[in-house]
Design a protein around this motif. Structure first.
Motif: not given
Lengths: 211, 205
Positions: A205, A208-210
Motif C-alpha cells: 500500500y 501504491e500511494a507513491t
C-alpha cells in the motif's frame, strides 16, 4: 536392519573410493542418515539396491533442502586465569557453515520389510555447482520427485531422463522453495492481514500511494 | 401493483399475460447449463450437487456440457493455479453470451488457504467477471444450489432495454477478456485492472 554405521562400512567395502559420512539426527533415537559424495552416489545406491543383505528396492520419498550460509554459535566452558584466579568462563565461538543444496531420499526394502534408510546428497554450493547425479536410473519412483526438486530448488540432476519443470511453467525463472525466493507483490486486497502478511500488505500500500 | 393484481385474477381465469422480457428471462433462468469442469476438491461437492440427493436438475441446471460453446455458466470449482489461470480465462472467452460465473469456494474467491503460496491465483475475479461468490472450504452442495438460485434471481431481474440492461445485449460491453501470459516471475499481467477493483482496506499502523 543393519545400523547406519554397518551400512556405511558395507558401502565402503564394496564401493571403492566412496566418501560416506554419517549425519546425526538431533532427536532421541532418531537414526543417523548417510551422506554420500556425488561422484560415487550412483555406484553406492546401486549397491544398496542390489546387495542381497540390504535390498533397498524402493525409494519412497525424495525431497530437497536449501541450506543458506549460517552462523552456528557454540558454547564452550574454558578454564581461564582471571585476575590471578582460575575460573570457568563460557566462551562463544562462531562457526560459519557453507551454503549448499541437499536432496534427501528415504529408502525401504519391500522384500526384507526394512527401512527407512535416509540418504543425503549435497551440491557444492547454491550457485553454479548445483549439479547432482540423478537416482532415477536406480529407482524409477524418483523421476517426478526429482523433477519437483529441480523445479522448486533448482538442483540439476545429471542423468535424469526428462528433467523439466513439473509445477511451474517452463518460462518461470525462480525456484520458489529456496530461502531467498522473493514472491511477486500481489497484496492488493488483504482484508484481515496479520504478521508477515500485514508487513507485506503495508509495503504494497505504501508503494501504491507513491505511484 | 394493480397490474399485478389484475394479472393474478386473469391467471385464475386461465389467461396468462406476460412480456417478451419476462418470457425470455424465464426460459433462460430455468435452463442454465454449466460447463463441466472442476479444478479441485470443490468439484467433488459440485458433483454431489448434481447427484440424486441434492439434484441440481430441480433447477434445470443438470446438463453439464463438456464444451464451452454450449455452456451458459462457468462454475469455477476449486483452486486456480497460476499455470491453470490462462486456460480458465480461455474457456470463459469461448463461451457464448449470455454467460455467468460462479466462484465456488475459498480458493476461487481469494486463493483460500493457498493465498500466500507462490503458484496460486488470488481469486479468479482478477481475470474474469464473477457474478456469484460462494464462501466455504468446500461449500456444501446446498450452498451451490443457493448460489444457483441467487443467479436465477439475477437473471430474472435482467431488463432488455435501458441503461441497466445486462452485458450480453450491450454492444459496447466486452464479451472476451485478455488471457494472461506466463512471465518469468508471475503471470503477465497479474490482474486485469479494468475488472479487478479491490475494496479499500484500512491497515492498522
Amino acid at each position: 536392519m543393519q545400523t547406519p554405521e554397518q551400512i556405511k562400512s558395507l558401502i565402503e567395502q564394496n564401493v571403492p573410493g566412496a566418501q560416506i559420512e554419517l549425519v546425526p539426527n538431533g532427536s532421541p533415537g532418531g537414526p543417523a542418515s548417510i551422506l554420500i559424495d556425488s561422484d560415487h552416489a550412483l555406484a553406492a545406491t546401486t549397491f544398496l539396491r542390489d546387495a542381497e543383505e540390504l535390498a533397498f528396492d524402493f525409494a519412497s520419498n525424495a525431497t530437497g533442502i536449501d541450506w543458506p550460509e549460517r552462523v552456528i554459535k557454540e558454547k564452550n566452558k574454558v578454564k581461564k586465569m582471571v585476575d590471578g584466579v582460575e575460573k570457568e568462563v563460557e566462551e562463544i565461538t562462531e562457526k560459519k557453515t557453507p551454503a549448499f543444496l541437499e536432496t534427501v531420499y528415504h529408502l525401504y526394502s519391500m522384500s526384507l520389510s526394512t527401512g527407512p534408510l535416509v540418504l543425503r546428497l549435497r551440491t557444492g554450493d547454491r550457485g553454479q555447482n548445483n549439479h547432482l547425479p540423478s537416482l532415477t536410473p536406480v529407482w524409477r519412483s524418483c523421476e517426478f520427485q526429482e523433477r519437483e526438486i529441480f523445479d522448486l530448488f533448482g538442483i540439476v540432476f545429471d542423468g535424469h531422463p526428462d528433467l523439466r519443470r513439473i509445477l511451474m511453467w517452463d518460462g518461470f525463472k525462480d525456484h520458489p522453495m529456496r530461502k531467498d525466493y522473493v514472491e511477486p507483490d500481489d497484496y492488493e486486497y488483504e482484508p484481515t492481514p496479520h504478521d508477515d502478511v500485514l508487513e507485506k500488505a503495508q509495503r504494497h500500500y505504501a508503494q501504491e500511494a507513491t505511484v | 401493483m394493480t397490474d399485478e393484481i389484475a394479472r393474478k385474477e386473469l391467471e385464475k381465469q386461465g389467461v396468462v399475460i406476460t412480456s417478451m422480457g419476462e418470457l425470455y428471462n424465464w426460459g433462460r433462468k430455468n435452463s442454465i447449463w454449466p460447463l463441466q469442469f472442476g479444478l479441485a476438491c470443490c468439484a467433488i461437492e459440485m458433483i454431489a450437487a448434481s447427484m440424486a440427493r441434492f439434484d441440481i436438475a430441480r433447477f434445470g441446471a443438470e446438463v453439464f456440457r463438456p464444451s464451452p460453446r454450449q455452456a451458459d455458466l462457468m462454475i469455477v470449482a476449486g483452486t486456480v493455479t497460476k499455470k491453470m489461470a490462462p486456460q480458465v480465462v480461455r474457456l470463459y472467452n469461448q463461451m457464448p453470451e449470455p454467460k455467468y460465473v460462479i466462484a465456488m469456494g475459498a480458493c476461487a474467491i481469494s486463493g483460500g488457504p493457498f493465498k500466500q503460496g507462490y503458484n496460486v491465483l488470488k481469486g479468479i475475479d482478477r481475470f474474469i467477471p464473477v457474478d456469484i461468490f460462494i464462501p466455504g472450504c468446500p461449500p456444501r452442495p446446498e450452498a451451490l444450489l443457493d448460489a444457483l438460485m441467487a443467479l436465477q434471481k439475477k437473471i430474472e431481474g435482467d431488463t432488455l432495454r435501458g441503461a441497466n440492461r445486462p452485458r450480453h445485449i450491450r454492444p459496447d460491453a466486452p464479451s472476451e477478456f485478455p488471457i494472461p501470459e506466463f512471465g518469468e516471475h508471475d503471470l503477465v499481467p497479474d490482474k486485469n485492472p479494468a475488472l479487478f477493483h479491490p475494496a479499500a482496506v484500512l491497515l492498522e499502523k
